[in-house]
Design a protein around this motif. Structure first.
Motif, PDB file in Angstrom:
ATOM      1  N   LEU A 181      12.055  -7.219   5.588  1.00  0.00           N
ATOM      2  CA  LEU A 181      11.186  -6.543   4.624  1.00  0.00           C
ATOM      3  C   LEU A 181      11.910  -6.334   3.297  1.00  0.00           C
ATOM      4  O   LEU A 181      11.310  -6.469   2.226  1.00  0.00           O
ATOM      5  N   PHE A 182      13.195  -6.023   3.372  1.00  0.00           N
ATOM      6  CA  PHE A 182      13.968  -5.818   2.148  1.00  0.00           C
ATOM      7  C   PHE A 182      14.051  -7.113   1.328  1.00  0.00           C
ATOM      8  O   PHE A 182      13.951  -7.085   0.095  1.00  0.00           O
ATOM      9  N   LYS A 183      14.210  -8.225   2.024  1.00  0.00           N
ATOM     10  CA  LYS A 183      14.266  -9.520   1.323  1.00  0.00           C
ATOM     11  C   LYS A 183      12.949  -9.825   0.616  1.00  0.00           C
ATOM     12  O   LYS A 183      12.926 -10.557  -0.383  1.00  0.00           O
ATOM     13  N   ASN A 184      11.855  -9.285   1.140  1.00  0.00           N
ATOM     14  CA  ASN A 184      10.530  -9.556   0.574  1.00  0.00           C
ATOM     15  C   ASN A 184       9.977  -8.375  -0.226  1.00  0.00           C
ATOM     16  O   ASN A 184       8.769  -8.285  -0.449  1.00  0.00           O
ATOM     17  N   ARG A 185      10.853  -7.488  -0.648  1.00  0.00           N
ATOM     18  CA  ARG A 185      10.395  -6.261  -1.314  1.00  0.00           C
ATOM     19  C   ARG A 185       9.688  -6.534  -2.642  1.00  0.00           C
ATOM     20  O   ARG A 185       8.876  -5.708  -3.077  1.00  0.00           O
ATOM     21  N   ARG A 186       9.968  -7.660  -3.300  1.00  0.00           N
ATOM     22  CA  ARG A 186       9.338  -7.958  -4.585  1.00  0.00           C
ATOM     23  C   ARG A 186       8.059  -8.780  -4.425  1.00  0.00           C
ATOM     24  O   ARG A 186       7.025  -8.445  -4.984  1.00  0.00           O
ATOM     25  N   LYS A 187       8.129  -9.827  -3.633  1.00  0.00           N
ATOM     26  CA  LYS A 187       6.943 -10.696  -3.515  1.00  0.00           C
ATOM     27  C   LYS A 187       5.958 -10.211  -2.448  1.00  0.00           C
ATOM     28  O   LYS A 187       4.812 -10.651  -2.417  1.00  0.00           O
ATOM     29  N   CYS A 281       5.940   2.603  10.497  1.00  0.00           N
ATOM     30  CA  CYS A 281       6.346   1.188  10.445  1.00  0.00           C
ATOM     31  C   CYS A 281       5.239   0.318   9.851  1.00  0.00           C
ATOM     32  O   CYS A 281       5.529  -0.642   9.119  1.00  0.00           O
ATOM     33  N   LEU A 282       3.974   0.631  10.160  1.00  0.00           N
ATOM     34  CA  LEU A 282       2.860  -0.125   9.592  1.00  0.00           C
ATOM     35  C   LEU A 282       2.903  -0.068   8.066  1.00  0.00           C
ATOM     36  O   LEU A 282       2.737  -1.086   7.382  1.00  0.00           O
ATOM     37  N   TRP A 283       3.093   1.143   7.538  1.00  0.00           N
ATOM     38  CA  TRP A 283       3.174   1.310   6.087  1.00  0.00           C
ATOM     39  C   TRP A 283       4.337   0.492   5.520  1.00  0.00           C
ATOM     40  O   TRP A 283       4.209  -0.173   4.500  1.00  0.00           O
ATOM     41  N   GLU A 284       5.463   0.553   6.200  1.00  0.00           N
ATOM     42  CA  GLU A 284       6.665  -0.133   5.738  1.00  0.00           C
ATOM     43  C   GLU A 284       6.474  -1.654   5.749  1.00  0.00           C
ATOM     44  O   GLU A 284       6.907  -2.357   4.827  1.00  0.00           O
ATOM     45  N   ILE A 285       5.805  -2.166   6.778  1.00  0.00           N
ATOM     46  CA  ILE A 285       5.556  -3.600   6.874  1.00  0.00           C
ATOM     47  C   ILE A 285       4.616  -4.057   5.767  1.00  0.00           C
ATOM     48  O   ILE A 285       4.817  -5.114   5.155  1.00  0.00           O
ATOM     49  N   TYR A 286       3.603  -3.257   5.491  1.00  0.00           N
ATOM     50  CA  TYR A 286       2.638  -3.631   4.454  1.00  0.00           C
ATOM     51  C   TYR A 286       3.261  -3.555   3.059  1.00  0.00           C
ATOM     52  O   TYR A 286       3.074  -4.448   2.238  1.00  0.00           O
ATOM     53  N   CYS A 287       4.019  -2.490   2.789  1.00  0.00           N
ATOM     54  CA  CYS A 287       4.556  -2.260   1.446  1.00  0.00           C
ATOM     55  C   CYS A 287       5.918  -2.913   1.213  1.00  0.00           C
ATOM     56  O   CYS A 287       6.360  -3.021   0.061  1.00  0.00           O
ATOM     57  N   CYS A 288       6.611  -3.315   2.291  1.00  0.00           N
ATOM     58  CA  CYS A 288       7.987  -3.835   2.169  1.00  0.00           C
ATOM     59  C   CYS A 288       8.845  -2.840   1.383  1.00  0.00           C
ATOM     60  O   CYS A 288       9.604  -3.231   0.467  1.00  0.00           O
ATOM     61  N   ASP A 289       8.734  -1.601   1.720  1.00  0.00           N
ATOM     62  CA  ASP A 289       9.442  -0.551   0.991  1.00  0.00           C
ATOM     63  C   ASP A 289       9.887   0.527   1.969  1.00  0.00           C
ATOM     64  O   ASP A 289       9.482   0.536   3.136  1.00  0.00           O
ATOM     65  N   MET A 290      10.724   1.454   1.481  1.00  0.00           N
ATOM     66  CA  MET A 290      11.198   2.559   2.302  1.00  0.00           C
ATOM     67  C   MET A 290      10.322   3.788   2.099  1.00  0.00           C
ATOM     68  O   MET A 290      10.000   4.137   0.958  1.00  0.00           O
ATOM     69  N   PRO A 291       9.930   4.453   3.184  1.00  0.00           N
ATOM     70  CA  PRO A 291       9.180   5.697   3.016  1.00  0.00           C
ATOM     71  C   PRO A 291      10.107   6.828   2.571  1.00  0.00           C
ATOM     72  O   PRO A 291      11.255   6.896   3.007  1.00  0.00           O
ATOM     73  N   TYR A 292       9.625   7.663   1.692  1.00  0.00           N
ATOM     74  CA  TYR A 292      10.355   8.861   1.228  1.00  0.00           C
ATOM     75  C   TYR A 292      11.797   8.574   0.783  1.00  0.00           C
ATOM     76  O   TYR A 292      12.736   9.174   1.299  1.00  0.00           O
ATOM     77  N   MET A 357      -0.253  -6.773   0.117  1.00  0.00           N
ATOM     78  CA  MET A 357       0.230  -5.877  -0.928  1.00  0.00           C
ATOM     79  C   MET A 357       0.457  -6.647  -2.231  1.00  0.00           C
ATOM     80  O   MET A 357       1.041  -7.728  -2.235  1.00  0.00           O
ATOM     81  N   ILE A 358      -0.033  -6.104  -3.343  1.00  0.00           N
ATOM     82  CA  ILE A 358       0.152  -6.726  -4.655  1.00  0.00           C
ATOM     83  C   ILE A 358       1.404  -6.159  -5.301  1.00  0.00           C
ATOM     84  O   ILE A 358       1.512  -4.941  -5.486  1.00  0.00           O
ATOM     85  N   PRO A 359       2.383  -7.008  -5.635  1.00  0.00           N
ATOM     86  CA  PRO A 359       3.608  -6.507  -6.279  1.00  0.00           C
ATOM     87  C   PRO A 359       3.286  -5.757  -7.560  1.00  0.00           C
ATOM     88  O   PRO A 359       2.368  -6.112  -8.296  1.00  0.00           O
TER      89      PRO A 359
END
Length: 375
Positions: A181-187, A281-292, A357-359
């Motif tokens: 997910l971190f590798k895909n955090r931008r796209k 985890c669902l949120w994290e997978i969709y957003c490719c981001d860290m919660p809080y 998710m739209i970057p």
């Protein structure tokens, strides 16, 4: 051989008792018990290493160390070190736990490590599911573990302990879900892949719950991917069989950010704590981001429990997927769905129309950032 009371040679105890060898009396305060304990422990350790591994009955999950070749270390943590290796001509990952023989770890901490190891093996070796990392075997307290010296020193790590225990599992080349997910955090990820990863994880957790096993540390860091991006659950260090009485399962076990409110409060909990963590985890997978990312432990714990804080769901997230998140991370565990129901809900999500998710640095092709969408 002349022995006095307690089985001690009088010839070895000069100056300890009375001057009369006939009526020798030993004073306990003159005996170096600490030194004797150390010698006994050293002796027992040698006996244990020499005899225990050869003569004690083999557990069903014990591996043949002659078939194990450890290559190099590729991950380190508080639990120990994970190595790449070969077992019986199969690529494997070898997790080596420290028995606490570094002179720093207390006896209590060592006991926790040993209990954690036994618990992990007891849980893992019985599991068989396509979305659970395959357990191959383990070795408990062996002195025959051959670890290359150069690999043990990687990242400044100390040499492995003389009696190490290890867990051997299939090697998955895709790394952790968190790394992916971190590798895909931008796209970001295509929505079809988002739902597929969510389905893999939900099916794995549903399987665990069907076996009355609560993982208790569901997070993207504990999920591994194979070469085809298929997800498998890993790390059962804190997993346990679910108690019949919820009051028997308490304590803050898990990882901050994924822990359910009832766990954070130290209240009784059940398998639905995994459902809450899955929602994060669902949120994290969709957003490719860290919660809080900006909240401290104290602030986050208080906000999750008292203010019902949850990650903000982007407007572009399809309502069918967003609703599953909300149901899973409901503050009331009794309102959270069972994981088998989550699987069915995810299977019903339509992925044909995109919805990924739209970057943030892209010009939106829809109006999800300008016009609120209904839930």
């Amino acid at each position: 051989m002349d022995l006095e009371p307690g089985g001690v040679k009088n010839s070895k105890m000069k100056g300890v008792g009375s001057d009369s060898s006939k009526d020798m009396i030993f004073r306990a305060d003159k005996i170096d018990l600490k030194n004797l304990d150390a010698q006994l422990e050293k002796h027992l350790s040698k006996v244990w290493s020499r005899k225990s591994e050869q003569e004690r009955p083999k557990e069903v999950w014990e591996i043949d160390l002659a078939k194990l070749e450890i290559r190099y270390a590729f991950a380190h943590g508080a639990f120990g070190t994970v190595y790449r290796g070969i077992y019986d001509n199969q690529d494997v990952a070898v997790k080596v736990l420290d028995w606490g023989e570094d002179g720093v770890t207390t006896a209590a901490e060592t006991a926790v490590l040993r209990a954690s190891f036994r618990q992990e093996v007891a849980v893992w070796h019985k599991l068989d599911h396509p979305h659970v990392t395959k357990f191959i075997g383990a070795s408990m307290g062996t002195s025959n573990l051959k670890i290359p010296e150069d690999s043990s020193s990687t990242h400044g790590e100390n040499s492995p302990p003389s009696r190490a225990c290890c867990v051997v599992v299939e090697y998955l080349p895709g790394g952790t879900l968190k790394q992916f997910l971190f590798k895909n955090r931008r796209k970001k990820l295509a929505f079809k892949l988002v739902v597929q990863l969510a389905l893999d994880l939900s099916r794995g957790i549903s399987y665990l719950h069907s076996k009355k096993i609560v993982h208790r540390d569901v997070k993207t860091e504990n999920m591994l991917l194979d070469r085809f991006a298929r997800l498998k659950i890993a790390d059962f260090g804190v997993a346990r069989v679910e108690a019949m009485n919820p009051s028997d399962m308490t304590g803050e076990t898990g990882t901050l950010g994924y822990m359910a409110p009832e766990v954070l409060e130290g209240m009784p909990y059940n398998h639905r704590c995994d459902v809450y963590s899955f929602g994060i985890c669902l949120w994290e997978i969709y957003c490719c981001d860290m919660p809080y990312p900006d909240l401290s432990f104290a602030d986050l714990s208080a906000a999750v429990v008292r203010q019902n804080l949850r990650p903000e769901i982007p407007r572009c997230c399809p309502s069918s997927f967003a609703n599953i998140m909300r149901k899973c991370w409901d503050g009331n565990p009794n309102k959270r769905p069972e994981m088998e129901d989550v699987v069915r809900m995810l299977e019903a999500v339509d992925t044909r129309k995109g919805g990924g998710m739209i970057p943030e640095d892209h010009t939106p092709t829809c109006f999800c950032f300008t016009h609120p969408r209904g839930p």
